[in-house]
Design a protein around this motif. Structure first.
Motif, short mmCIF file in Angstrom:
data_model
loop_
_atom_site.label_atom_id
_atom_site.label_comp_id
_atom_site.label_asym_id
_atom_site.label_seq_id
_atom_site.Cartn_x
_atom_site.Cartn_y
_atom_site.Cartn_z
N CYS A 66 0.84 -1.20 0.00
CA CYS A 66 0.00 0.00 0.00
C CYS A 66 0.88 1.26 0.00
CB CYS A 66 -0.92 0.00 1.22
SG CYS A 66 -2.00 1.45 1.32
N GLU A 281 -5.19 -0.88 -6.12
CA GLU A 281 -4.54 0.03 -5.16
C GLU A 281 -5.55 0.63 -4.20
OE1 GLU A 281 -0.66 1.69 -7.63
OE2 GLU A 281 -2.66 2.41 -8.19
N HIS A 284 -6.15 -1.87 -1.49
CA HIS A 284 -5.10 -1.81 -0.48
C HIS A 284 -5.33 -0.63 0.47
CE1 HIS A 284 -2.84 -5.02 -2.18
NE2 HIS A 284 -2.41 -4.37 -3.26
#
Length: 394
Positions: A66, A281, A284
């Protein structure tokens, strides 16, 4: 370099349960034989409370997927210059960086937690660790804006707040909808005391061309501030109600001569964090934010960052540059650790002021400034070992 990302953290008593467990058994055995007590939670908590802040918590590392997490950790890397020069950080320096991250994890969790408990009302205040003219490059806004991806948040321009006309301050707040108000880039002249009753109590929503209505504490949104400035008139009341999050200059603008290149989340990660994220993303990011929430729910306490530099910034603002300049010259080596005539010191300071200011300042105000200056310089005020009689009778 960093090769992992903080996953979670625990208080010392939880990090080493076996050690604490053995201590409880030992104390319990002693109690049975000697009729002593002490193997209780309060005794163990007392031992934990006696530890330094940087020794009370630790971070465990796992994946580094992350990038929002990486950014968050990097904002606390106040010793990045030493790292980039290849100088190994001390254990305490690494603990300070970890505590900055822990503090931000808990603050995010608090802002995400919708339930508002009596006695746990705080305004989250994002500021730089050290004074800087380029505060907008440190990552404070990204920190505060991250909340809007999971909660209904409104942003208010801190530069446009008018202390003399705040009738419609909360006109954009909607009952049952608004979770968070972000006062971005708060200007230097704002006194945070005016927000405290709204943070700890009810607020009145007054909209133009509509009837005003009241939101009680449990219904009102949580509040965050970001500013390039230390808090004005910082006192014990604000200390209780302010949750600081501190940002180093790890992210910084470049210098005109090119000796220092710009570093921002965009230049470091090759994209704008959150705005340019892929669905994976964002997943995350959501997982990390939910970890922040669950961590806060577990502990439900305010964890401050390392406060030494922030305290100095607050003291510097309270003292004013003119007093510090005078004190640096007056309290030289010849006047340390010896008696100082209070009247002589007071009159010398007044001679540096305009007639109007000199007539206004009181001896009690001057005394407070001297005490704060001693805290700022880490001196001892009125140390009777050296028979220092300064202001002894006041």
């Amino acid at each position: 370099g960093l090769n992992g990302v903080p996953r979670t953290f625990q208080e010392l008593g939880d990090v080493q349960p076996d050690m604490i467990g053995r201590t409880r058994k030992a104390l319990a055995a002693q109690a049975a034989i000697l009729r002593m007590t002490g193997a209780n939670d309060s005794a163990i908590q007392k031992e934990i409370d006696a530890l330094r802040d940087i020794d009370r918590y630790e971070v465990s590392f796992s994946s580094w997927e992350c990038t929002f997490m990486q950014y968050l950790y990097n904002t606390g890397r106040q010793y990045w210059r030493k790292e980039e020069m290849g100088i190994q950080l001390t254990k305490d320096e690494r603990k300070e960086i970890d505590l900055h991250f822990i503090n931000k994890v808990m603050a995010l969790g608090y802002l995400l937690f919708k339930y508002k408990e009596d006695g746990k009302a705080w305004g989250v205040y994002a500021m730089e660790i050290e004074q800087s003219d380029e505060g907008e490059h440190k990552g404070k806004s990204l920190f505060m804006n991250s909340i809007k991806h999971l909660r209904c948040a409104i942003r208010e321009d801190g530069q446009k707040i008018n202390p003399e006309n705040d009738d419609f301050m909360f006109q954009r707040v909607v009952r049952g909808i608004t979770d968070f108000i972000n006062y971005d880039d708060l200007k230097e002249t704002i006194d945070l005391h005016r927000f405290m009753t709204n943070i700890t109590g009810d607020i009145t929503v007054n909209c133009k061309y509509a009837n005003a209505y009241n939101l009680d504490y449990k219904e009102s949104p949580k509040v965050g501030f970001s500013s390039n400035h230390a808090i004005k008139n910082f006192d014990a009341s604000l200390r209780r109600r302010t949750w600081f999050v501190a940002f180093s200059d790890y992210y910084h603008p470049g210098t005109q001569d090119g000796t220092l290149k710009e570093r921002s989340p965009r230049t470091e990660f090759g994209k704008s964090i959150l705005d340019d994220y892929t669905p994976q993303e964002m997943n995350h990011f959501y997982n990390f934010m939910l970890q922040c929430l669950s961590t806060y729910i577990r502990f439900q306490e305010k964890i401050q960052p390392p406060m030494q530099q922030l305290e100095k910034r607050m003291l510097q603002r309270s003292l004013t540059d003119e007093f510090i300049y005078w004190a640096e010259n007056y309290f030289n080596e010849d006047r340390l650790n010896r008696e100082i005539n209070r009247e002589d010191a007071f009159m010398d300071y007044k001679s540096c002021l305009s007639k109007r200011m000199a007539d206004m300042i009181k001896a009690t105000t001057f005394k407070k400034k001297v005490i704060d200056y001693c805290r700022y310089k880490e001196y001892t005020f009125n140390n009777y070992i050296y028979y220092n009689k300064l202001f002894n009778n006041n």
